[in-house]
Design a protein around this motif. Structure first.
Motif, PDB file in Angstrom:
ATOM      1  N   LEU A 520       0.834  -1.211   0.000  1.00 27.08           N
ATOM      2  CA  LEU A 520       0.000   0.000   0.000  1.00 27.08           C
ATOM      3  C   LEU A 520       0.864   1.254   0.000  1.00 27.08           C
ATOM      4  O   LEU A 520       1.448   1.610   1.022  1.00 27.08           O
ATOM      5  N   PRO A 521       0.981   1.943  -1.155  1.00 31.15           N
ATOM      6  CA  PRO A 521       1.641   3.260  -1.152  1.00 31.15           C
ATOM      7  C   PRO A 521       0.757   4.297  -0.434  1.00 31.15           C
ATOM      8  O   PRO A 521      -0.466   4.183  -0.429  1.00 31.15           O
ATOM      9  N   ASN A 522       1.413   5.274   0.151  1.00 27.77           N
ATOM     10  CA  ASN A 522       0.757   6.326   0.946  1.00 27.77           C
ATOM     11  C   ASN A 522       0.051   5.769   2.173  1.00 27.77           C
ATOM     12  O   ASN A 522      -0.943   6.317   2.651  1.00 27.77           O
ATOM     13  N   ASP A 523       0.590   4.660   2.705  1.00 30.96           N
ATOM     14  CA  ASP A 523       0.091   4.147   3.971  1.00 30.96           C
ATOM     15  C   ASP A 523       0.271   5.222   5.038  1.00 30.96           C
ATOM     16  O   ASP A 523       1.328   5.847   5.156  1.00 30.96           O
ATOM     17  N   GLY A 524      -0.761   5.485   5.798  1.00 30.65           N
ATOM     18  CA  GLY A 524      -0.746   6.589   6.762  1.00 30.65           C
ATOM     19  C   GLY A 524      -1.324   7.881   6.211  1.00 30.65           C
ATOM     20  O   GLY A 524      -1.539   8.829   6.953  1.00 30.65           O
ATOM     21  N   ASP A 525      -1.532   7.914   4.892  1.00 26.68           N
ATOM     22  CA  ASP A 525      -2.218   9.032   4.231  1.00 26.68           C
ATOM     23  C   ASP A 525      -1.534  10.374   4.489  1.00 26.68           C
ATOM     24  O   ASP A 525      -2.190  11.374   4.795  1.00 26.68           O
ATOM     25  N   LEU A 526      -0.215  10.409   4.285  1.00 21.46           N
ATOM     26  CA  LEU A 526       0.525  11.639   4.542  1.00 21.46           C
ATOM     27  C   LEU A 526       0.444  12.639   3.409  1.00 21.46           C
ATOM     28  O   LEU A 526       0.693  13.831   3.615  1.00 21.46           O
ATOM     29  N   THR A 527       0.135  12.198   2.185  1.00 23.99           N
ATOM     30  CA  THR A 527       0.165  13.131   1.064  1.00 23.99           C
ATOM     31  C   THR A 527      -1.176  13.182   0.348  1.00 23.99           C
ATOM     32  O   THR A 527      -2.075  12.372   0.616  1.00 23.99           O
ATOM     33  N   PHE A 528      -1.273  14.131  -0.562  1.00 31.69           N
ATOM     34  CA  PHE A 528      -2.475  14.282  -1.381  1.00 31.69           C
ATOM     35  C   PHE A 528      -2.146  13.746  -2.764  1.00 31.69           C
ATOM     36  O   PHE A 528      -1.500  14.417  -3.570  1.00 31.69           O
ATOM     37  N   ALA A 529      -2.539  12.508  -3.028  1.00 31.53           N
ATOM     38  CA  ALA A 529      -2.281  11.874  -4.317  1.00 31.53           C
ATOM     39  C   ALA A 529      -3.207  10.676  -4.464  1.00 31.53           C
ATOM     40  O   ALA A 529      -3.491   9.972  -3.487  1.00 31.53           O
ATOM     41  N   LYS A 530      -3.662  10.457  -5.680  1.00 33.92           N
ATOM     42  CA  LYS A 530      -4.418   9.239  -5.975  1.00 33.92           C
ATOM     43  C   LYS A 530      -3.439   8.067  -5.972  1.00 33.92           C
ATOM     44  O   LYS A 530      -2.291   8.198  -6.388  1.00 33.92           O
ATOM     45  N   VAL A 531      -3.892   6.927  -5.498  1.00 36.29           N
ATOM     46  CA  VAL A 531      -3.040   5.741  -5.397  1.00 36.29           C
ATOM     47  C   VAL A 531      -3.622   4.628  -6.256  1.00 36.29           C
ATOM     48  O   VAL A 531      -4.842   4.451  -6.314  1.00 36.29           O
ATOM     49  N   ARG A 532      -2.725   3.911  -6.930  1.00 35.19           N
ATOM     50  CA  ARG A 532      -3.122   2.699  -7.650  1.00 35.19           C
ATOM     51  C   ARG A 532      -2.220   1.557  -7.208  1.00 35.19           C
ATOM     52  O   ARG A 532      -0.989   1.665  -7.250  1.00 35.19           O
ATOM     53  N   LEU A 533      -2.849   0.480  -6.766  1.00 34.89           N
ATOM     54  CA  LEU A 533      -2.122  -0.703  -6.338  1.00 34.89           C
ATOM     55  C   LEU A 533      -1.575  -1.465  -7.535  1.00 34.89           C
ATOM     56  O   LEU A 533      -2.102  -1.361  -8.648  1.00 34.89           O
ATOM     57  N   ASP A 534      -0.517  -2.258  -7.292  1.00 41.23           N
ATOM     58  CA  ASP A 534      -0.106  -3.210  -8.327  1.00 41.23           C
ATOM     59  C   ASP A 534      -1.178  -4.276  -8.445  1.00 41.23           C
ATOM     60  O   ASP A 534      -2.026  -4.448  -7.557  1.00 41.23           O
ATOM     61  N   GLN A 535      -1.183  -5.024  -9.546  1.00 40.40           N
ATOM     62  CA  GLN A 535      -2.286  -5.938  -9.832  1.00 40.40           C
ATOM     63  C   GLN A 535      -2.433  -7.013  -8.770  1.00 40.40           C
ATOM     64  O   GLN A 535      -3.546  -7.338  -8.344  1.00 40.40           O
ATOM     65  N   ALA A 536      -1.312  -7.559  -8.293  1.00 43.20           N
ATOM     66  CA  ALA A 536      -1.410  -8.609  -7.275  1.00 43.20           C
ATOM     67  C   ALA A 536      -2.024  -8.069  -5.995  1.00 43.20           C
ATOM     68  O   ALA A 536      -2.842  -8.747  -5.345  1.00 43.20           O
ATOM     69  N   SER A 537      -1.646  -6.865  -5.623  1.00 40.81           N
ATOM     70  CA  SER A 537      -2.227  -6.273  -4.411  1.00 40.81           C
ATOM     71  C   SER A 537      -3.706  -5.986  -4.594  1.00 40.81           C
ATOM     72  O   SER A 537      -4.516  -6.199  -3.680  1.00 40.81           O
ATOM     73  N   ALA A 538      -4.081  -5.475  -5.783  1.00 44.73           N
ATOM     74  CA  ALA A 538      -5.497  -5.208  -6.043  1.00 44.73           C
ATOM     75  C   ALA A 538      -6.310  -6.489  -5.956  1.00 44.73           C
ATOM     76  O   ALA A 538      -7.425  -6.497  -5.403  1.00 44.73           O
ATOM     77  N   ASP A 539      -5.747  -7.580  -6.470  1.00 40.37           N
ATOM     78  CA  ASP A 539      -6.457  -8.859  -6.404  1.00 40.37           C
ATOM     79  C   ASP A 539      -6.602  -9.354  -4.973  1.00 40.37           C
ATOM     80  O   ASP A 539      -7.558 -10.080  -4.646  1.00 40.37           O
ATOM     81  N   ALA A 540      -5.668  -8.952  -4.107  1.00 40.84           N
ATOM     82  CA  ALA A 540      -5.675  -9.440  -2.729  1.00 40.84           C
ATOM     83  C   ALA A 540      -6.584  -8.635  -1.806  1.00 40.84           C
ATOM     84  O   ALA A 540      -6.850  -9.078  -0.686  1.00 40.84           O
ATOM     85  N   VAL A 541      -7.058  -7.475  -2.260  1.00 39.97           N
ATOM     86  CA  VAL A 541      -7.831  -6.605  -1.368  1.00 39.97           C
ATOM     87  C   VAL A 541      -9.020  -7.320  -0.731  1.00 39.97           C
ATOM     88  O   VAL A 541      -9.238  -7.211   0.487  1.00 39.97           O
ATOM     89  N   PRO A 542      -9.839  -8.079  -1.488  1.00 41.30           N
ATOM     90  CA  PRO A 542     -10.987  -8.727  -0.833  1.00 41.30           C
ATOM     91  C   PRO A 542     -10.581  -9.691   0.272  1.00 41.30           C
ATOM     92  O   PRO A 542     -11.346  -9.907   1.221  1.00 41.30           O
ATOM     93  N   LEU A 543      -9.373 -10.283   0.182  1.00 45.42           N
ATOM     94  CA  LEU A 543      -8.903 -11.213   1.204  1.00 45.42           C
ATOM     95  C   LEU A 543      -8.311 -10.506   2.406  1.00 45.42           C
ATOM     96  O   LEU A 543      -8.515 -10.916   3.552  1.00 45.42           O
ATOM     97  N   VAL A 544      -7.557  -9.428   2.152  1.00 50.74           N
ATOM     98  CA  VAL A 544      -6.824  -8.762   3.219  1.00 50.74           C
ATOM     99  C   VAL A 544      -7.679  -7.731   3.951  1.00 50.74           C
ATOM    100  O   VAL A 544      -7.588  -7.578   5.177  1.00 50.74           O
ATOM    101  N   LEU A 545      -8.525  -7.014   3.211  1.00 50.23           N
ATOM    102  CA  LEU A 545      -9.263  -5.872   3.775  1.00 50.23           C
ATOM    103  C   LEU A 545     -10.049  -6.221   5.035  1.00 50.23           C
ATOM    104  O   LEU A 545      -9.970  -5.492   6.030  1.00 50.23           O
ATOM    105  N   PRO A 546     -10.830  -7.320   5.059  1.00 48.30           N
ATOM    106  CA  PRO A 546     -11.643  -7.563   6.271  1.00 48.30           C
ATOM    107  C   PRO A 546     -10.816  -7.784   7.525  1.00 48.30           C
ATOM    108  O   PRO A 546     -11.312  -7.549   8.629  1.00 48.30           O
ATOM    109  N   GLY A 547      -9.538  -8.198   7.388  1.00 45.70           N
ATOM    110  CA  GLY A 547      -8.741  -8.496   8.565  1.00 45.70           C
ATOM    111  C   GLY A 547      -7.815  -7.396   9.010  1.00 45.70           C
ATOM    112  O   GLY A 547      -7.090  -7.567   9.999  1.00 45.70           O
ATOM    113  N   LEU A 548      -7.805  -6.245   8.329  1.00 45.32           N
ATOM    114  CA  LEU A 548      -6.910  -5.160   8.701  1.00 45.32           C
ATOM    115  C   LEU A 548      -7.390  -4.500   9.982  1.00 45.32           C
ATOM    116  O   LEU A 548      -8.542  -4.087  10.084  1.00 45.32           O
ATOM    117  N   ALA A 549      -6.475  -4.353  10.933  1.00 49.44           N
ATOM    118  CA  ALA A 549      -6.849  -3.741  12.211  1.00 49.44           C
ATOM    119  C   ALA A 549      -6.892  -2.221  12.118  1.00 49.44           C
ATOM    120  O   ALA A 549      -7.641  -1.582  12.857  1.00 49.44           O
TER     121      ALA A 549
END
Length: 838
Positions: A520-549
């Protein structure tokens, strides 16, 4: 009415110095007008000429240095003044009109008890609707006010009451030097609660019909106010400088709030009469903190002209969020900022009307009004957060305190602030300011990732790009987060050099490291910029998102998915699938609410209509699952219920809730939830005028009248649509809020055929409508009444034809330009979906 230009303001500011206003208002007359008398003392270059502004119903008398002037010399709102002396006294007496548009002195009769309430809204150039003035931000002066009003009323203003010589007469102490747009007044049978903190008298006001609701929340409002005052006193060496600190919740307010020193005004929707979520309470808290930040940024030190609006709003937005997160129980305010405020900023910055945070030129006050948008607020605040990450907090605060000391009770510019920050930090900020403050549009940060056969990073890079129309790359300090499937994270910060390899920054720290499941680029949301994940990370979002603390990380991933669909880079169906997979596990109410709100816009406008019903069914099911698992009576339950109401087509379920059947345990079907249910039933054709009238009779409040107006406009009936349209285009008797509610309810995606003829009528009739009302209300109505669900090329062609006219108001031109661009993006997204399906 001519709008004051920067050239005129600069010339007048160079030729005169205003010393004081002595204002006397008589509010005891009839229901349409009040009496205004002002004495202005000012110095001038002898022999010069200038003008004052006033917008009277009837100008009664004008005297300059003891000589009577002809009231007929008034030219629109300008009163010419010639033959000035070194010391001058101007006396202007007039009958002024009350407004029903939230500008000038607004008059409201409460339908709950027929009591009359007044409040002043002097922003941006509307003090001249109350008394004659030199109405520009850099001609600051002390104001001494006296008011005559019914003796049973409560009257409050910027300063404390100094004397009450007789019943019905209030005489206030002189204020510190104020810009004219900060004049504040409330008058009427207001209910008041008082407190004191750290030597500062505190007061909160509302109309009597809301007294029990204000009383229920008074301790929370006072607690937030005390906590924010303490935090600002820790950050700033200058204590709160305006004596008392009153906060008035007033009816039919146009904005969220207004930072009048000594008497801040808020829309009284913040006095909650029904159950609300914690995110709504947080919004009230951040608004309180935002307006309090203005006491330093805006009130103590005021911008010289509207091109430096960011010195007010960007700082108040940043500090309001920061102080709320630091000092109050709403410690996730930055998550809300990332999810809600930045989405507003990103949208504004990508439209044709985008402008720099600090534009080089704002030609007149009318243009200044247009810049009160997501750029001046959310983007500007994000830029400041980036600056703090770059300079360090100690240097940043030292610069701010030096700025206050140098310009207290005066005016300042961008260059003034940059000089203070540069001195405090030892850094030259000129290049930073040029890239971040003087240039428009937003960068995109894309992750490029290659992984070797052993599952380790061969190379990770972040590529910064800019639109061809605004090809500026910027320095960014960002966090980079590596997330495992179980949600564990490793994070580091890196500086992106805009001059390095065409905007491509290799993250050497990660070379050879085990590949994360999601990067995840811009983790912590320090800057003002649109972010695009790499394809593998985008594919993983449905698996990872529900478990993020971390809720902020979840917010950023949701925002990335929503934004990619908005840009047509991924299908809207993917967002709907993510909602089905991850939303039922969400625990943060602001994320739940904003995902549902933003996704509905995508489904209603960006998705092919043939797929809409199935998408709504999936969203409705996700809400139902979230509702079933939510704690009874909690914020998440209420957010899930609202999402379900908005998406479902199950009229029997909703009718049952209104009747008290099968209501989830702990869910209060109170006034606001009943109106939400009824509105959905009206759209579905399962309720009509009889049900609206019955609900309105049960809720005889101002809020009930607004909800009823919105429901009536949503009726799937030709006669109801015609009646609503007449209100939108011609009714000036109804208040701003009732007209806006009608415009908001008119267009429904389920009623495309019924409202098809009104698409053409909007473009034909709106130019005259825009001239019928004052700019603030006209622009709001034009935006709400735009045919936003008519996503088709003919709608865009009609917009282009309208924009080719030369008689549009600046506000209408901007509204249509931006709304047309939204249609363009929606059509692209629909095309992208069709192409992907093919």
């Amino acid at each position: 009415m001519p709008s004051l230009t920067r050239v005129e303001a600069t010339a007048r500011g160079a030729s005169i110095t205003v010393e004081s206003y002595q204002v006397d208002l008589d509010l005891t007359g009839g229901g349409e007008r009040f009496h205004s008398h002002v004495t202005i003392r000012f110095r001038a270059t002898p022999g010069t000429a200038t003008f004052a502004e006033v917008k009277p119903a009837k100008l009664l008398a004008v005297r300059l240095n003891g000589a009577d002037l002809d009231p007929d010399a008034l030219d629109d709102n300008r009163l010419p003044l010639t033959g000035l002396r070194a010391e001058n006294t101007l006396v202007v007496e007039a009958e002024m009109a009350y407004s029903n548009t939230g500008e000038g002195l607004h008059r409201f009769v409460d339908p709950a008890d027929d009591e009359t309430y007044l409040y002043a809204m002097s922003f941006l150039d509307d003090v001249q609707r109350i008394f004659a003035a030199f109405d520009q931000p850099d001609l600051k002066a002390s104001v001494t006010l006296a008011v005559t009003a019914p003796p049973e009323w409560t009257v409050a203003s910027n300063a404390e009451v100094a004397a009450s010589p007789s019943p019905g007469r209030w005489e206030f102490a002189p204020t510190a030097p104020l810009a004219t747009y900060f004049f504040s007044l409330i008058a009427g049978p207001y209910h008041v609660r008082r407190d004191e903190h750290d030597g500062i008298p505190l007061g909160i006001y509302c109309r009597r019909s809301l007294a029990e609701h204000l009383d229920a929340d008074a301790e929370e409002i006072f607690t937030v106010s005390r906590q924010c005052l303490d935090r600002f006193h820790q950050l700033f060496t200058e204590r709160y400088p305006f004596g008392k600190y009153d906060q008035a919740f007033v009816p039919e307010f146009n904005a969220g709030a207004m930072e009048n020193p000594g008497l801040v005004t808020f829309r009284d929707d913040y006095v909650f009469r029904s159950a609300v979520t914690d995110s709504q309470r947080e919004l009230r808290a951040t608004t309180i903190a935002h307006e309090m930040a203005h006491m330093w940024f805006g009130d103590l030190v005021t911008m010289r002209w509207w091109d430096d609006l960011w010195l007010n709003e960007s700082f108040a937005e940043y500090l309001g969020t920061r102080v709320t997160a630091d000092a109050t129980r709403f410690d996730q305010a930055w998550t809300t900022f990332a999810m809600r405020r930045k989405a507003w900023g990103y949208a504004a910055d990508q439209r044709p009307s985008t402008h720099p945070v600090a534009p080089q030129e704002v030609a007149d006050a009318a243009q200044g009004l247009l810049n009160f948008d997501g750029i001046s607020y959310a983007k500007g605040a994000s830029v400041l957060r980036q600056l703090v990450a770059w300079l360090g907090d100690e240097a940043f605060l030292a610069g701010l305190n030096a700025h206050f000391a140098a310009h207290r009770f005066g005016n300042a510019t961008l260059d003034d602030l940059l000089a203070s920050l540069s001195t405090a930090s030892g850094r030259d900020l000129s290049d930073w300011a040029e890239r971040w403050l003087r240039r428009a549009q937003v960068n995109t940060l894309r992750a490029e990732v290659t992984v070797d056969a052993d599952g380790r990073y061969s190379e990770v890079a972040v590529v910064q790009t800019a639109p061809e129309s605004h090809p500026v790359l910027r320095p960014h300090r960002i966090g980079v987060g590596r997330y495992a499937v179980d949600g564990t994270r490793d994070r580091f910060e890196v500086d992106l050099d805009p001059g390095a390899d065409g905007g491509r920054t290799v993250l050497h720290e990660l070379t050879g490291a085990p590949a994360a499941r999601l990067l995840l680029p811009n983790d912590g949301d320090l800057t003002f910029a649109k972010v695009r994940l790499d394809q593998a990370s985008a594919d993983a979002v449905p698996l990872v998102l529900p478990g993020l603390a971390d809720p902020l990380a979840r917010a950023l991933l949701w925002s990335e998915a929503l934004d990619a669909a908005t840009d047509g880079e991924r299908p809207v169906a993917g967002v709907v699938a993510l909602i089905a997979a991850a939303l039922p596990a969400e625990t943060e109410v602001i994320i739940t609410e904003d995902v549902l709100t933003l996704s509905r816009s995508l489904v209603d406008r960006y998705l092919d209509p043939a797929a809409r019903e199935a998408a709504l069914a999936r969203i409705s099911d996700a809400c139902a699952r979230l509702l079933a698992d939510a704690a009874p009576g909690g914020s998440l339950q209420l957010a899930a219920a609202r999402g379900l109401i908005a998406a479902t087509i199950d009229a029997d379920l909703l009718t049952g809730w209104l009747a008290g059947r099968a209501v989830p345990a702990g869910l209060a079907v109170d006034a606001e939830l009943r109106w939400a249910v009824l509105r959905r039933l009206v759209v579905l054709g399962a309720a009509g005028e009889a049900e609206i009238a019955a609900e309105e009779a049960a809720d005889p409040s101002a809020a009930g009248a607004e909800r009823a107006a919105r429901c009536r406009a949503a009726l799937p009936d030709a006669a109801a649509k015609q009646a609503a349209w007449e209100i939108i285009v011609s009714n000036t008797e109804l208040s701003n809020r009732l007209v806006e509610a009608t415009a908001e309810g008119f267009w429904q995606p389920e009623q495309a055929e019924l409202t098809a003829a009104y698409v053409e009528r909007y473009f034909a009739e709106m130019p005259a409508v825009a001239r019928l009302r004052t700019p603030w209300t006209a622009d709001r109505v034009a935006s709400l009444a735009f045919p936003r669900y008519a996503v088709a090329q003919p709608t865009r062609e009609a917009a282009v034809a309208l924009l080719a006219r030369d008689d549009l108001t600046p506000g209408l031109r901007r509204v249509v330009t931006d709304a047309d661009d939204d249609l363009r993006r929606a059509l692209i997204a629909r095309t992208a979906v069709a192409a992907a399906a093919a």
